[in-house]
Write a protein that holds these residues in place. Structure first.
Motif, PDB file in Angstrom:
ATOM      1  N   VAL A   1      11.661  14.836  25.434  1.00 30.05           N
ATOM      2  CA  VAL A   1      10.847  14.110  26.653  1.00 30.05           C
ATOM      3  C   VAL A   1      10.429  13.207  25.719  1.00 30.05           C
ATOM      4  O   VAL A   1       9.725  12.001  26.144  1.00 30.05           O
ATOM      5  CB  VAL A   1       9.770  14.267  27.667  1.00 30.05           C
ATOM      6  CG1 VAL A   1      11.488  15.828  28.813  1.00 30.05           C
ATOM      7  CG2 VAL A   1       9.247  15.491  26.847  1.00 30.05           C
ATOM      8  N   GLY A   2       9.882  13.599  24.263  1.00 32.83           N
ATOM      9  CA  GLY A   2       9.034  12.748  23.972  1.00 32.83           C
ATOM     10  C   GLY A   2       7.982  12.515  23.037  1.00 32.83           C
ATOM     11  O   GLY A   2       7.638  13.997  23.646  1.00 32.83           O
ATOM     12  N   PRO A   3       7.150  11.449  22.703  1.00 32.96           N
ATOM     13  CA  PRO A   3       5.827  11.909  22.261  1.00 32.96           C
ATOM     14  C   PRO A   3       5.200  12.375  23.644  1.00 32.96           C
ATOM     15  O   PRO A   3       4.988  11.881  24.610  1.00 32.96           O
ATOM     16  CB  PRO A   3       5.426  10.533  22.105  1.00 32.96           C
ATOM     17  CG  PRO A   3       6.644   9.767  22.326  1.00 32.96           C
ATOM     18  CD  PRO A   3       7.621  10.408  22.847  1.00 32.96           C
ATOM     19  N   LEU A   4       4.052  13.161  23.895  1.00 31.91           N
ATOM     20  CA  LEU A   4       3.070  13.394  24.783  1.00 31.91           C
ATOM     21  C   LEU A   4       1.522  14.069  24.099  1.00 31.91           C
ATOM     22  O   LEU A   4       1.172  14.186  23.618  1.00 31.91           O
ATOM     23  CB  LEU A   4       3.473  14.842  25.978  1.00 31.91           C
ATOM     24  CG  LEU A   4       5.078  15.167  26.418  1.00 31.91           C
ATOM     25  CD1 LEU A   4       5.366  16.699  25.707  1.00 31.91           C
ATOM     26  CD2 LEU A   4       4.888  14.594  27.781  1.00 31.91           C
ATOM     27  N   GLU A   5       1.017  12.570  25.279  1.00 30.92           N
ATOM     28  CA  GLU A   5      -0.909  13.242  25.063  1.00 30.92           C
ATOM     29  C   GLU A   5      -0.949  14.094  25.410  1.00 30.92           C
ATOM     30  O   GLU A   5      -1.477  12.994  27.185  1.00 30.92           O
ATOM     31  CB  GLU A   5      -1.034  11.633  24.696  1.00 30.92           C
ATOM     32  CG  GLU A   5      -0.694  10.940  23.849  1.00 30.92           C
ATOM     33  CD  GLU A   5      -1.789  11.143  22.366  1.00 30.92           C
ATOM     34  OE1 GLU A   5      -2.725  12.186  22.602  1.00 30.92           O
ATOM     35  OE2 GLU A   5      -1.144  11.335  20.702  1.00 30.92           O
ATOM     36  N   LEU A   6      -1.737  15.078  25.417  1.00 34.90           N
ATOM     37  CA  LEU A   6      -2.073  16.268  26.784  1.00 34.90           C
ATOM     38  C   LEU A   6      -4.001  16.118  26.398  1.00 34.90           C
ATOM     39  O   LEU A   6      -4.522  16.802  25.830  1.00 34.90           O
ATOM     40  CB  LEU A   6      -1.230  16.863  26.795  1.00 34.90           C
ATOM     41  CG  LEU A   6       0.260  16.578  26.882  1.00 34.90           C
ATOM     42  CD1 LEU A   6       0.878  18.703  27.043  1.00 34.90           C
ATOM     43  CD2 LEU A   6       0.574  15.419  28.258  1.00 34.90           C
ATOM     44  N   SER A   7      -4.060  16.633  27.510  1.00 35.93           N
ATOM     45  CA  SER A   7      -5.988  17.481  27.567  1.00 35.93           C
ATOM     46  C   SER A   7      -5.293  18.717  27.626  1.00 35.93           C
ATOM     47  O   SER A   7      -4.405  19.262  28.413  1.00 35.93           O
ATOM     48  CB  SER A   7      -6.725  16.506  28.737  1.00 35.93           C
ATOM     49  OG  SER A   7      -6.796  15.125  28.766  1.00 35.93           O
ATOM     50  N   PHE A   8      -5.973  19.148  27.057  1.00 38.14           N
ATOM     51  CA  PHE A   8      -5.817  21.002  27.062  1.00 38.14           C
ATOM     52  C   PHE A   8      -7.073  21.819  27.813  1.00 38.14           C
ATOM     53  O   PHE A   8      -8.057  21.227  27.191  1.00 38.14           O
ATOM     54  CB  PHE A   8      -5.862  21.596  25.926  1.00 38.14           C
ATOM     55  CG  PHE A   8      -6.087  22.011  24.819  1.00 38.14           C
ATOM     56  CD1 PHE A   8      -7.117  22.875  24.942  1.00 38.14           C
ATOM     57  CD2 PHE A   8      -6.248  21.058  23.748  1.00 38.14           C
ATOM     58  CE1 PHE A   8      -7.918  23.496  23.470  1.00 38.14           C
ATOM     59  CE2 PHE A   8      -7.348  21.181  23.207  1.00 38.14           C
ATOM     60  CZ  PHE A   8      -7.816  21.925  22.975  1.00 38.14           C
ATOM     61  N   GLU A   9      -7.448  22.569  28.522  1.00 42.62           N
ATOM     62  CA  GLU A   9      -8.537  23.461  28.638  1.00 42.62           C
ATOM     63  C   GLU A   9      -8.416  25.057  28.230  1.00 42.62           C
ATOM     64  O   GLU A   9      -6.710  25.269  28.527  1.00 42.62           O
ATOM     65  CB  GLU A   9      -8.999  23.587  30.275  1.00 42.62           C
ATOM     66  CG  GLU A   9      -9.251  21.577  30.431  1.00 42.62           C
ATOM     67  CD  GLU A   9     -10.745  21.514  30.325  1.00 42.62           C
ATOM     68  OE1 GLU A   9     -11.343  22.538  29.889  1.00 42.62           O
ATOM     69  OE2 GLU A   9     -11.366  20.352  29.929  1.00 42.62           O
ATOM     70  N   ASN A  10      -9.070  25.667  28.079  1.00 43.34           N
ATOM     71  CA  ASN A  10      -8.615  26.532  27.390  1.00 43.34           C
ATOM     72  C   ASN A  10      -9.744  27.433  28.200  1.00 43.34           C
ATOM     73  O   ASN A  10     -11.236  27.422  27.965  1.00 43.34           O
ATOM     74  CB  ASN A  10      -9.198  27.326  25.550  1.00 43.34           C
ATOM     75  CG  ASN A  10      -9.026  28.552  25.420  1.00 43.34           C
ATOM     76  OD1 ASN A  10      -8.740  28.894  26.347  1.00 43.34           O
ATOM     77  ND2 ASN A  10      -8.108  28.487  23.815  1.00 43.34           N
ATOM     78  N   LEU A  11      -9.011  28.769  28.975  1.00 41.94           N
ATOM     79  CA  LEU A  11     -10.208  28.838  29.963  1.00 41.94           C
ATOM     80  C   LEU A  11     -10.545  30.902  30.095  1.00 41.94           C
ATOM     81  O   LEU A  11      -9.606  31.503  29.951  1.00 41.94           O
ATOM     82  CB  LEU A  11     -10.354  29.458  31.254  1.00 41.94           C
ATOM     83  CG  LEU A  11      -9.989  27.424  31.619  1.00 41.94           C
ATOM     84  CD1 LEU A  11      -9.803  27.129  33.527  1.00 41.94           C
ATOM     85  CD2 LEU A  11     -11.445  26.658  31.808  1.00 41.94           C
ATOM     86  N   THR A  12     -11.189  31.958  29.204  1.00 37.48           N
ATOM     87  CA  THR A  12     -11.376  32.850  29.220  1.00 37.48           C
ATOM     88  C   THR A  12     -11.541  33.501  31.215  1.00 37.48           C
ATOM     89  O   THR A  12     -11.987  33.179  32.228  1.00 37.48           O
ATOM     90  CB  THR A  12     -12.914  33.217  28.955  1.00 37.48           C
ATOM     91  OG1 THR A  12     -13.553  32.080  27.776  1.00 37.48           O
ATOM     92  CG2 THR A  12     -13.336  34.473  28.636  1.00 37.48           C
ATOM     93  N   LEU A  13     -10.437  34.647  30.967  1.00 32.57           N
ATOM     94  CA  LEU A  13     -10.853  35.016  32.660  1.00 32.57           C
ATOM     95  C   LEU A  13     -11.216  36.291  32.204  1.00 32.57           C
ATOM     96  O   LEU A  13     -10.936  37.159  31.559  1.00 32.57           O
ATOM     97  CB  LEU A  13      -8.856  35.913  32.923  1.00 32.57           C
ATOM     98  CG  LEU A  13      -7.374  34.434  32.709  1.00 32.57           C
ATOM     99  CD1 LEU A  13      -6.721  35.260  32.508  1.00 32.57           C
ATOM    100  CD2 LEU A  13      -8.492  33.519  33.742  1.00 32.57           C
ATOM    101  N   PRO A  14     -12.161  36.089  33.667  1.00 34.75           N
ATOM    102  CA  PRO A  14     -13.828  37.320  33.972  1.00 34.75           C
ATOM    103  C   PRO A  14     -12.704  38.661  33.416  1.00 34.75           C
ATOM    104  O   PRO A  14     -11.151  39.215  34.272  1.00 34.75           O
ATOM    105  CB  PRO A  14     -13.965  36.715  34.686  1.00 34.75           C
ATOM    106  CG  PRO A  14     -13.036  36.258  35.407  1.00 34.75           C
ATOM    107  CD  PRO A  14     -12.668  35.247  34.256  1.00 34.75           C
TER     108      PRO A  14
END
Length: 294
Positions: free
Chosen positions: A239-252
């Motif tokens: 699908v070509g280029p992608l500009e994405l936001s990411f979140e890194n969440l620690t699971l309790p």
């Protein structure tokens, strides 16, 4: 991981990075035989004895106080992450013998959550970067060339750090490969400082040092940094280029397991590309649905 030697190497690398003029020292350049600050200069600026600091750099940190570590961190201009790493190395949480690696698993509720996130690429990682689970879109986004069921078998699990240095098809997905590699090593440094007893982590680091010159060079620089959110520039082969936001969440309650999600700005070209990828990653439905009984 040998915590005492790691402590000494980390301090030396940071001491070498501080120029005397940056901390108000004026010395004749021709007299200097070391890069950065000398031990005695650092000790003076930090307000600790040279003997005390030398013992610290030699890895003999037993009984060192927070005030001393904080003074050294301020003098070396350490970041918050680097200061935490310094304290982890000075006071290893565990001194017991490294235990045999045990396979981790994502909980049933976490896997159910992943499966419900049909429009959001998501995966669950352990602290070493092993993929414990991913949804179809997460798999399609990052590693469609690998089996979807790979995370189900501990022996066959993908590891994102290992893939970044040893799997060219995965590596090619990142527009800024050098920055991604630096961040991966910096994050791994933090984890290694917190878990010196983790034999599987030590084996991963050893493997990468043997098989990747790039990893070895980055590891020797002692980068330390954590990243819980941000943006990724990816290039997907379908699908070509992608500009994405990411979140890194620690699971309790999960011993450091993390849920990572990727989203695109609504209405953007990346949003359209992600939707297209989601349509190709959706499970195939049967031609006819079974008729209800009764």
């Amino acid at each position: 991981m040998d915590a005492p030697s790691e402590l000494g190497q980390f301090l030396k690398s940071r001491r070498a990075a501080v120029r005397p003029q940056d901390v108000g020292l004026t010395t004749a350049p021709e007299r200097r035989r070391v890069a950065g600050l000398r031990r005695e200069e650092l000790a003076l600026l930090a307000g600790v004895s040279i003997t005390h600091y030398t013992r610290l750099e030699q890895g003999r940190a037993a009984g060192v106080s927070d005030s001393v570590l904080d003074a050294v961190a301020r003098t070396l201009r350490l970041t918050e992450d680097e200061t935490a790493h310094l304290k982890d190395l000075a006071r290893p949480a565990l001194r017991r013998r490294p235990a045999a690696p045990r396979a981790e698993h994502a909980s049933a509720s976490a896997r159910q959550l992943l499966a419900a996130m049909t429009d959001v690429p998501a995966l669950i990682l352990d602290r070493r970067g092993d993929v414990l689970a991913w949804n179809r879109l997460g798999h399609a986004l990052l590693a469609g060339h690998l089996p979807l069921e790979g995370p189900q078998s501990p022996a066959a699990r993908p590891n994102l750090v290992r893939m970044l240095f040893l799997d060219e098809r995965y590596r090619e997905r990142y527009a800024d490969r050098e920055e991604e590699a630096h961040l991966a090593v910096a994050s791994l440094r933090l984890v290694a400082g917190r878990h010196p007893e983790d034999r599987a982590l030590a084996e991963l680091i050893g493997l990468l040092c043997m098989r990747s010159e790039e990893f070895t060079a980055l590891w020797a620089r002692h980068p330390v940094r954590t990243c819980v959110s941000g943006r990724k520039s990816l290039h997907h082969p379908a699908v070509g280029p992608l500009e994405l936001s990411f979140e890194n969440l620690t699971l309790p309650g999960s011993a450091g397991q993390r849920l990572i999600t990727y989203t695109a700005e609504p209405g953007s070209p990346s949003d359209a590309a992600l939707r297209l990828l989601a349509s190709t990653a959706a499970p195939t439905l049967p031609d006819r649905l079974p008729l209800p009984r009764g």
